[in-house]
Design a protein around this motif. Structure first.
Motif, mmCIF file in Angstrom:
data_model
loop_
_atom_site.group_PDB
_atom_site.id
_atom_site.type_symbol
_atom_site.label_atom_id
_atom_site.label_comp_id
_atom_site.label_asym_id
_atom_site.label_seq_id
_atom_site.Cartn_x
_atom_site.Cartn_y
_atom_site.Cartn_z
ATOM 1 N N PHE A 1 29.991 39.605 35.669
ATOM 2 C CA PHE A 1 30.215 38.915 36.943
ATOM 3 C C PHE A 1 31.221 37.781 36.778
ATOM 4 C CE2 PHE A 1 25.597 40.279 37.706
ATOM 5 C CZ PHE A 1 25.995 41.501 38.236
ATOM 6 N N ASP A 2 31.125 37.051 35.673
ATOM 7 C CA ASP A 2 32.127 36.010 35.405
ATOM 8 C C ASP A 2 33.516 36.626 35.275
ATOM 9 O OD1 ASP A 2 30.008 34.316 35.380
ATOM 10 O OD2 ASP A 2 30.089 33.835 33.244
ATOM 11 N N THR A 3 33.566 37.780 34.607
ATOM 12 C CA THR A 3 34.851 38.449 34.394
ATOM 13 C C THR A 3 35.424 38.948 35.713
ATOM 14 O OG1 THR A 3 34.223 39.110 32.147
ATOM 15 C CG2 THR A 3 35.971 40.383 33.209
ATOM 16 N N ILE A 4 34.580 39.492 36.573
ATOM 17 C CA ILE A 4 35.040 39.959 37.887
ATOM 18 C C ILE A 4 35.618 38.787 38.686
ATOM 19 C CG2 ILE A 4 34.233 40.813 40.126
ATOM 20 C CD1 ILE A 4 32.346 42.678 38.586
ATOM 21 N N GLU A 5 34.949 37.634 38.621
ATOM 22 C CA GLU A 5 35.466 36.455 39.320
ATOM 23 C C GLU A 5 36.831 36.080 38.767
ATOM 24 O OE1 GLU A 5 33.741 32.111 40.717
ATOM 25 O OE2 GLU A 5 33.205 32.862 38.724
ATOM 26 N N GLY A 6 36.986 36.152 37.444
ATOM 27 C CA GLY A 6 38.275 35.850 36.832
ATOM 28 C C GLY A 6 39.342 36.867 37.205
ATOM 29 N N LEU B 1 38.795 45.839 30.987
ATOM 30 C CA LEU B 1 38.937 45.211 32.296
ATOM 31 C C LEU B 1 39.724 46.111 33.240
ATOM 32 C CD1 LEU B 1 37.945 42.763 30.651
ATOM 33 C CD2 LEU B 1 39.632 41.368 31.866
ATOM 34 N N ARG B 2 40.814 46.648 32.739
ATOM 35 C CA ARG B 2 41.737 47.405 33.585
ATOM 36 C C ARG B 2 41.219 48.816 33.890
ATOM 37 N NH1 ARG B 2 46.107 50.754 32.408
ATOM 38 N NH2 ARG B 2 45.778 50.388 30.176
ATOM 39 N N LEU B 3 40.640 49.476 32.881
ATOM 40 C CA LEU B 3 40.270 50.877 33.040
ATOM 41 C C LEU B 3 38.812 51.086 33.443
ATOM 42 C CD1 LEU B 3 42.116 52.392 29.939
ATOM 43 C CD2 LEU B 3 42.894 52.331 32.314
ATOM 44 N N GLN C 1 44.260 38.127 40.108
ATOM 45 C CA GLN C 1 44.832 39.222 40.902
ATOM 46 C C GLN C 1 44.843 40.558 40.162
ATOM 47 O OE1 GLN C 1 48.676 37.897 42.345
ATOM 48 N NE2 GLN C 1 47.755 36.406 43.738
ATOM 49 N N LEU C 2 43.907 40.715 39.204
ATOM 50 C CA LEU C 2 43.707 42.020 38.584
ATOM 51 C C LEU C 2 42.879 42.915 39.499
ATOM 52 C CD1 LEU C 2 42.979 40.990 34.885
ATOM 53 C CD2 LEU C 2 45.078 42.007 35.804
ATOM 54 N N LEU C 3 42.233 42.304 40.480
ATOM 55 C CA LEU C 3 41.554 43.012 41.554
ATOM 56 C C LEU C 3 42.204 42.613 42.864
ATOM 57 C CD1 LEU C 3 37.779 42.647 40.552
ATOM 58 C CD2 LEU C 3 39.029 44.803 40.781
#
Length: 782
Positions: free
Chosen positions: A711-716, A498-500, A721-723
């Motif tokens: 896409f679900d992960t991006i929404e999460g 997720l982070r990298l 606030q990881l994005l």
């Protein structure tokens, strides 16, 4: 295996690696005047291209060289008469040039079987001739595999209206005889270098200097032609052989077809739909139409020959197989752009660096790949000669006799029309072909853009939240949505990913930047579970294939693809482009919903679950895969255009089948059944998230991929606030942009310009997988 063929796969060698990097050239009299001097000048060009070929450990054993000529009627009539054979007028007989067994008994059995096929096809064998050869200049390796050379004369029946009809009949005879003799094994050496009423090919496992010495025929003053096509072979990383010397029956080729495995797969699958009014029922008897064991050049020649004999002009067929970069070409005429767009619905490009000279005996032409990665220079003289070769200076020409010089440009065609006695420019020939049919009108009527499909309520919710009602028909009911953390765990997501990985892709639309290389163990040696994708390694450009700069040369790359049910390649019609056009194979949830609902637009779809009962282990996985294959066969028989593979139905009892295993397994199952081109494959999966994942899925035939869990992960990530604060749709589009650019970059490393060519090309090697699994589900993977 015979000594005339490459060995079986062993160690790091595989016959599918047989590629060529060579010298190619031709000389043609623009007005079609035949002379012996053309033959001699062709041999001079060949000798001057010797440095572009290669030899083995013995300096006198070459990788291969040869010459293609127009039918030399005066010579053939003379040598036939010496055998007691009277030849009819030109065009009313054909000559077959065969490699045959050195054992007289085997050779005689092959002749009898060939004569039976000729008789069954309603033609007449006028007689045979043993071709004189002189092998005194050959090395011991070439002599050890040297075939016996013979020619056969075939009379044309009265019911064949013209030369082209006779060419088609000779094609059927050659194909049938090859299959019959190979299956019985009576003559393991048998191979037709040519069987035509227009051309004859002299070639072998020779050096350029040896061609004229080995074949005394070529020194006879009655050996006359208006054209000579020559080739000096360099078999890169591979074995030389008598059969794989050039020219082939229509082409001589310098370069590599890097999408070959995919081209073969698609052509093999299309065979079941082939019908031709010109061939009639003959075509079915000639299968297989593509020699899957041939080199890249040989298989290209097979396909070009088939499409030409089935009714297309030779330049038309070449334009289909080696198209210009048209998607981003702002100055290309609308008619030509429509031509390429229409034919992209019929066939994927044969992509890779290539300079190809082609002829059917009535014209001579050449084409360069869209990147211009192979050299080709030409000279036109004041006495109507045209010389083209891999380099300038292959034939001494007095400066005062030079009319003009030039070079073949990327994607351009050069054509000498001997009937009209002139050179036809690239613009003229292509514009003429592009305006033969109203291609733009056909596209506007039948090609459907994904964005133009009717809106549908997303079965899983546009954001993957499952709140909206189902808006499409499904083979199984959709399950209740799996909570995001559980779904991420099920598919092996990690916080580092997720982070990298996902963060820079969703935030900026670019791949993550990292250090070159990796110190992680190979999956087969790792004590941690790894995804199936990691067992596949992308093959890279070797020796002769320069990579493409996908950033600075973006104009020649394209992410456009089509999905749906193809029609008969040999019978182009307006409905042949009745497909769905995608700007990228990576699609959003909303776009997937449109595909699921595309039945309203004439593209019926079915969704098949790719899950298995976890408690049943390996047996359950295999049974589930077989069930998917059977369901797909039923769906295709019922007229389905799109098969959507979905792993959404995972739960505590059902584990997801690895998406790559399901896609590749079904892809190859349908290829073996001859039904692959009748349906488009779409994947709805939570598993893929790295660029390599998408590259392997596309490489094994997937037409569209919906990574719903990404896409679900991006929404999460936005919620957590990881994005940074940003629109969810924008983040998803950024991710799609990053993946698309990444796949194009991967393809470009081996000289492939378009995702359409990359799809199904399976340019991978598998490391650490059981060979039985590879053979069954990833067929023809190294």
């Amino acid at each position: 295996m015979t000594l005339t063929q490459p060995p079986q796969a062993q160690g790091l060698y595989h016959p599918q690696y047989e590629h060529d990097a060579c010298g190619v050239g031709f000389i043609v009299h623009m007005k079609g005047a035949q002379s012996h001097s053309i033959v001699q000048q062709g041999l001079t060009i060949l000798v001057n291209l010797a440095h572009r070929g290669a030899v083995g450990a013995e300096a006198n054993t070459g990788d291969g060289a040869g010459i293609l000529l127009q039918m030399p009627h005066r010579f053939m009539a003379k040598v036939a008469a010496a055998e007691g054979i009277t030849l009819p007028a030109p065009g009313h007989y054909g000559v077959g040039f065969f490699f045959s067994s050195p054992v007289a008994g085997d050779r005689e059995k092959g002749r009898r079987l060939f004569e039976r096929v000729v008789q069954e096809e309603g033609q007449t064998v006028l007689g045979w001739r043993d071709v004189p050869t002189d092998n005194s200049s050959l090395g011991e390796t070439a002599k050890a595999s040297e075939p016996f050379m013979q020619q056969v004369f075939i009379g044309r029946s009265a019911d064949l209206a013209n030369d082209q009809a006779f060419e088609r009949k000779l094609y059927i005879i050659r194909k049938r005889a090859h299959s019959a003799i190979n299956s019985t094994g009576v003559d393991p050496y048998l191979y037709a270098t040519s069987l035509s009423c227009r051309t004859v090919v002299y070639k072998g496992m020779l050096t350029p200097e040896q061609v004229g010495l080995y074949f005394p025929d070529l020194a006879d003053s009655d050996m006359e032609s208006a054209l000579a096509l020559v080739h000096s072979r360099f078999s890169t990383n591979t074995f030389p052989s008598w059969e794989r010397a050039h020219p082939y029956r229509y082409v001589a080729h310098n370069g590599e077809i890097n999408t070959l495995r995919g081209n073969i797969n698609w052509m093999y699958a299309r065979q079941s739909m082939f019908e031709s009014e010109l061939f009639g029922d003959d075509l079915q008897r000639a299968k297989p139409l593509i020699n899957k064991e041939g080199s890249d050049s040989g298989i290209f020649d097979n396909t070009l020959e088939l499409m030409t004999l089935a009714g297309r002009s030779l330049p038309h067929a070449v334009m289909m197989m080696v198209p210009e970069p048209w998607t981003a070409h702002e100055s290309m005429s609308p008619e030509k752009k429509a031509f390429y767009e229409y034919h992209a619905c019929l066939m994927e490009p044969w992509d890779g660096p290539a300079a190809i000279a082609f002829t059917d005996g009535t014209m001579m032409g050449a084409v360069l790949d869209r990147n211009g990665l192979r050299p080709s220079r030409y000279t036109v003289t004041k006495d109507d000669l045209v010389i083209m070769a891999s380099e300038a200076g292959v034939l001494p020409i007095a400066p005062e006799n030079v009319a003009y010089k030039g070079r073949l440009e990327p994607g351009r065609m050069f054509l000498v029309n001997m009937d009209e006695g002139r050179i036809v420019s690239d613009e003229e020939i292509k514009q003429q072909i592009a305006t033969e049919n109203p291609y733009r009108e056909w596209l506007d009527q039948h090609l459907v853009k994904l964005g133009d499909l009717s809106e549908a309520t997303d079965p899983a919710g546009v954001n993957g939240n499952g709140k909206d009602p189902v808006g499409a028909q499904h083979a199984v009911p959709l399950p209740n949505p799996t909570p995001l953390p559980i779904a991420q765990t099920a598919f092996g997501y990690t916080f580092e990913e997720l982070r990298l990985l996902l963060k820079p892709m969703a935030e900026n639309g670019v791949e993550a930047v990292g250090a070159m290389g990796t110190d992680t163990p190979l999956p087969v040696l790792s004590n941690k579970p790894r995804l199936l994708y990691d067992y596949f390694h992308q093959l890279f450009a070797q020796v002769t294939t320069p990579p493409i700069d996908s950033i600075r040369e973006a104009i020649i790359t394209s992410a456009d693809t089509t999905i749906g049910s193809e029609r008969n390649l040999l019978k182009p019609e307006p409905e042949s482009c009745r497909l769905i056009n995608l700007k990228t194979p990576i699609i959003t949830n909303a776009e997937l919903a449109k595909l699921k609902n595309a039945g309203e637009s004439g593209f019926p779809s079915v969704t098949l679950p790719i899950v298995f009962k976890a408690e049943e282990g390996e047996a359950g996985l295999e049974a589930a895969l077989n069930g998917i294959f059977a369901s797909a066969d039923e769906a295709i028989a019922a007229g389905t255009s799109l098969i959507i593979l979905s792993d959404r139905p995972i739960d505590a009892a059902h584990a997801p089948i690895p998406a790559l295993l399901a896609v590749a397994g079904l892809h190859h199952h349908l290829i073996r059944n001859g039904s692959r081109t009748r349906v488009g494959l779409v994947l709805e999966s939570g598993e893929p998230r790295e660029v390599h994942h998408f590259a392997t899925l596309i490489g094994y035939g997937c037409g569209a991929i919906n990574p719903y869990l990404v896409f679900d992960t991006i929404e999460g990530m936005i919620a957590d606030q990881l994005l940074p604060p940003m629109e969810f749709d924008k983040a998803c589009q950024n991710f799609i942009k990053a993946v698309t650019k990444g796949v194009i970059k991967i393809a470009s490393k081996i000289g492939i310009s378009t995702i359409q060519s990359y799809r199904g090309a399976q340019i991978f090697e598998a490391l650490g997988l059981n060979q039985a699994v590879v053979d069954q589900y990833f067929t023809w993977t190294a």
